[in-house]
Design an enzyme around this catalytic site. Structure first.
Site, short mmCIF file in Angstrom:
data_model
loop_
_atom_site.label_atom_id
_atom_site.label_comp_id
_atom_site.label_asym_id
_atom_site.label_seq_id
_atom_site.Cartn_x
_atom_site.Cartn_y
_atom_site.Cartn_z
N LYS B 65 -33.20 -63.37 -43.44
CA LYS B 65 -32.62 -62.11 -42.98
C LYS B 65 -33.61 -61.40 -42.04
CE LYS B 65 -30.21 -58.04 -44.89
NZ LYS B 65 -29.83 -57.35 -46.13
N SER B 140 -24.96 -56.21 -46.42
CA SER B 140 -25.60 -56.30 -45.13
C SER B 140 -26.15 -57.68 -44.78
CB SER B 140 -26.73 -55.28 -45.05
OG SER B 140 -27.74 -55.61 -45.99
N SER B 164 -25.91 -56.15 -51.17
CA SER B 164 -26.03 -56.79 -49.85
C SER B 164 -26.27 -58.29 -49.87
CB SER B 164 -27.13 -56.13 -49.03
OG SER B 164 -26.67 -54.93 -48.48
#
Lengths: 94, 469
Positions: B65, B140, B164
């Site tokens: 990420k 996310s 997320s």
């Protein structure tokens, strides 16, 4: 009620210079969200301890021993602007 | 060969039998990226010529990420304000992956600073759900989940502050684990809400999640909130047996807003586990209805403080003001932050600043912390007699891109089932449990006591082993 003046004030605390249309939009959004958050008021919490952290960790100490860390050169390598080994910013004091 | 569709444990077996090589695996991922990335847009930055060492223990292609620091690689939280930022150090999880020989494919797209549930707030534009391109991948960590689902990586790391990892894993039909708070070092994870954030694995199956946890979990003196508790071998917890386990079904999670197909899928999963010998009982987590409101106080307050460091002084974006409004340095902060943050980031910074500001602190922030205690106590009480709790991961399957983009509150409510685990610090996993209409995956969430990730692996593994029989 969150007025556009409130939004301007919070924006200045947050150090964000908002555009006019953002002020309008955020005042409406924040109003709605704060309204939703107010549902917590219905809970009685006078005798409840706050939880800011879930683990029972307090005062994490370590021995005061120097370990390898970034050199000044490495720390500044990706700086926006530097001068004599420091981050350079505009003039702060007149 | 379609190596990119295999799991890491399958690939490691093939390597052991000398039927494939790390180079060959990397090439299969590369060509998959060439094929599907233009449609999916899972990555914010793809790394050229990653280091591949055949002799290493675990040369598996992994996607990271965009908020986890990798030395010299663009790490931008998918925000304009971190344009050009290349960290001078590795996050602890990156050091650990590097030591195991993992191959870093790229930084994955995400909601800006992890503020969102759809990956639509990224500065680089949205990621598309590989199962249906008009839909969001969740967020996310949407890029990480989409990369694994589209076979553009074998493993991915995400971060989970309010769901997320689990919500995008559910939307993309992959496994996503949020470990117990303190289980995985946050050193080098660009902070959103420090008391809630955890890094965790996103993988194709449960065994891979256990393998990846074996690499990334553990105490780290560089993170003062990491827990100094020994780490088990998580693969030992992959036991196909749930006989006698006591599992709770919280009635507050099966309410209005939960779609019929998700509800049906979760109860089918419960039936399957019942047949395997698990004992279910309906329970109550009475403060569930307050979780989203509590979260948006606590998380935004911490975010407004954490994001104060992005000011145009040291790294990333700097806007040089053309004329003086207040004074030169304040103008630089304010104009950099206006130009650098997207609307959702501004909304959250403002909300957090508001609830921390003089006159509102007691009514909002302190109140939020107290209700957080109540939510945490709900779980403590439930786990006095239970081994685990099972719920849906999300109320619906993936929604369409644009559908909730202009309604922040309805976007926030899509995290209703995942937020409580962060507020109380407990571990939770999402595993694919069925496919709904339009071929969209449905996720099952399992929660357990703090530091009992093994329970999550055991139940998930049993489900996975028996679901096709």
């Amino acid at each position: 009620m969150i007025s556009q003046e409130d939004v301007q004030y919070v924006a200045s605390l947050s150090r964000i210079h908002l555009k006019k249309d953002e002020v309008e939009c955020l005042s409406k959004d924040l109003e709605k969200i704060v309204d939703y958050i107010k549902k917590l008021e219905s809970l009685e919490t006078a005798n409840i301890q706050p939880t800011s952290h879930v683990l029972p960790i307090q005062n994490v100490f370590r021995e005061d021993i120097i370990k390898p860390s970034l050199s000044q050169k490495e720390a500044l390598h990706f700086s926006i602007e530097q001068h004599q080994g420091c981050f350079k910013v505009p003039k702060i004091i007149e | 060969m379609t190596l990119q569709t295999l799991t890491a444990h399958e690939l490691l077996n093939l390597i052991k039998q000398k039927k494939t090589s790390a180079q060959e695996i990397y090439r299969s991922i590369s060509s998959q990226i060439e094929k599907t990335e233009k449609d999916v847009h899972a990555y914010a930055h793809i790394f050229q010529n990653p280091k591949i060492e055949e002799s290493r223990e675990c040369p598996i292609p992994v996607a990271i990420k965009d908020n986890i620091c990798i030395t010299d690689k663009l790490t931008t939280c998918s925000s304009k304000i971190l344009s050009g930022f290349r960290p001078p150090y590795n996050a602890t999880v990156i050091e650990k992956l590097k030591n195991s020989g993992a191959v870093f494919i790229g930084h994955t797209n995400m909601d800006e600073f992890a503020f969102g549930s759809s990956t639509e707030t990224s500065y680089y534009g949205p990621t598309h759900n590989p199962h249906k391109l008009e839909c969001v991948p969740g967020g996310s960590s949407g890029g990480s989940a989409a990369a694994v689902a589209a076979n553009e990586a074998i493993w991915a790391l995400g971060s989970d502050t309010g769901g997320s990892i689990r919500q995008p894993a559910a939307f993309c039909g992959v496994v996503g684990l949020k470990p117990t708070y303190g289980r995985v070092s946050r050193y080098g994870l660009i902070a959103f809400a420090s008391s809630l954030d955890q890094i965790g694995p996103i993988t194709k199956d449960v065994r891979d999640a256990a393998l990846l946890m074996n690499i990334i979990a553990g105490y780290d003196e560089k993170d003062s909130t990491s827990a100094n508790i020994p780490i088990p071998d998580y693969t030992q917890a992959l036991i196909d047996n749930v006989k006698g386990l006591k599992i709770g079904i919280p009635k507050e999670y099966f309410i209005e807003g939960l779609s019929e197909e998700v509800k049906r899928a979760v109860f089918n999963a419960i039936d399957l586990l019942k047949k395997q010998g698990a004992i279910f009982k309906e329970i109550s987590l009475p403060h569930t209805a307050y979780a989203v409101a509590t979260y948006y106080i606590v998380a935004t307050a911490e975010a407004s403080s954490n994001l104060a460091r992005f000011d145009g002084v040291q790294y990333g974006l700097r806007i040089q003001p053309q004329k003086t409004r207040k004074n030169p340095i304040v103008d630089l902060y304010e104009e950099t932050r206006d130009a650098g943050f997207g609307l959702e980031a501004k909304r959250r910074i403002m909300l957090g600043t508001y609830s921390l500001s003089s006159g509102y602190y007691d009514a909002y922030y302190l109140k939020g912390l107290k209700v957080r205690t109540l939510i945490k106590q709900d779980f403590e009480k439930a786990f006095e007699t239970l081994d685990a709790i099972i719920t849906p991961t999300t109320p619906t399957t993936a929604f369409k891109i644009g559908e909730k983009a202009n309604d922040p509150l309805s976007m926030y409510l899509s995290d209703i089932y995942t937020i409580s685990a962060n507020l109380s610090g407990i571990p939770a996993i999402s595993i694919p449990c069925a496919t709904g209409k339009d071929n969209l995956p449905i996720g099952l969430q399992i929660m357990a006591k703090p530091f009992d990730e093994e329970m999550l692996f055991r139940i998930s593994y049993t489900f996975e082993k028996n679901k096709n029989h």
